[in-house]
Design an enzyme around this catalytic site. Structure first.
Site: not given
Lengths: 217, 217
Positions: A99-100
């Protein structure tokens, strides 16, 4: 099914907790928060601490792992212990995800060489320098590797992953259980949609915070 | 601005962390995780522990507080320490808020008597028995009180609150920072939209888990 979410100093809480909230509801799944050493890891704001219940060496071959993002990823790009853990875990994982800015660490481990992947919109350049082909989609799948865009996108990614693991109906039931029927009060969640002045403001603020952290470390 | 998020045993992580991720980015705001005693509080799955950095008595008059939901709320409806804390904090707060079944505790403190409020879709009946008028909107504002629906709705609620506190542009910048441009892979996030068989399945599962917890406690 054993699911690992590695933590580190200065992670972003929602990057980790969004996927946790979805994946912990998969039948038969156990989510483990892990870190180089057990104990509390705190977010970049220092306002929130999540416990790492296992150390990295106690769970080296999870079925699934999710690397959350956060300012702390920059210091880990050259960290042999974390990068070796990722590389080794990826050899046997069913799913390798991020994520991210967690994708920066997948890239540093060589997992994204030459393939499409995503990250927080502020870090496309760095992701490219680490060998991936950044794209601005919210969830990017390449075989068993799934990367998600900034922070909140981990919820969407985890629902895609839940459907792959347990089927659409289970994923839909989880979505209903967490009442994920989003209704943001504004339409300002991506640089393509937000006011250009706000994009510039957020870019400047993020650069300032990053420099502050680097100066302090 | 001092923002308190009380934790307790068997809370739901995303209920607390969604609002944290938004509100911690407000200029000048500090988010404090608090509990009857400091130390780790674990989610209903027991897979995640967040640290309570302060005890309730150390922060009795926050400017804003957010009560997260979770199975653990049921045991707190009659808990004098938590309910008294909420009642007292509400006397001086600028904003009193809840996510998911956190509203059951606001209701138990008498804050929702006779007014519209919301909670997880599974708990409208209990919210009504505690004196509120349950409605199925995602974010419900009544003066300085804002209640949000299940789990993930805390992100939407916190953006509404951020706009009230600091203006639309700040809220939009935060939305951009956390890249909250939701793209759920299914449209199954509310009982009105989900397949009725899945609504029934999730209802049965939740009742089973609740009974299991009650039998164990």
């Amino acid at each position: 099914m054993q699911i690992a979410i590695p933590l580190y100093d200065r992670f972003t809480a929602l990057d980790a907790v969004g996927p946790y909230e979805v994946l912990s509801r998969l039948p038969g799944a156990t989510v483990h928060f892990i870190a180089p050493e057990t104990g509390m890891k705190r977010t970049e704001t220092d306002m929130l601490g999540i416990n790492a219940d296992l150390c990295l060496g106690e769970l080296t071959e999870p079925d699934v792992f999710v690397i959350p993002g956060g300012y702390g990823t920059r210091a880990l790009i050259d960290d042999a212990q974390m990068i070796d853990w990722i590389r080794h875990a990826h050899e046997t994982s069913e799913w390798t995800t991020s994520v991210c800015t967690g994708s920066l660490l997948l890239a540093a481990a060589g997992i994204l060489d030459g393939v499409e992947a995503t990250t927080h919109w502020l870090e496309y350049d760095l992701l490219e320098r680490l060998g991936a082909k950044p794209v601005s989609r919210r969830v990017v799948r390449q075989g068993k590797v799934i990367t998600a865009a900034g922070v909140s996108s981990g919820i969407d990614m985890a629902l895609v992953l839940a459907a792959e693991i347990a089927g659409d109906d289970v994923a839909k039931a989880i979505q209903l259980g967490i009442e994920y029927d989003p209704e943001p009060p504004f339409d300002s969640g991506s640089p393509a949609k937000a006011d250009p002045q706000l994009v510039e403001l957020v870019t400047q603020l993020a650069r300032g915070e990053q420099e502050e952290l680097e100066a302090a470390s």
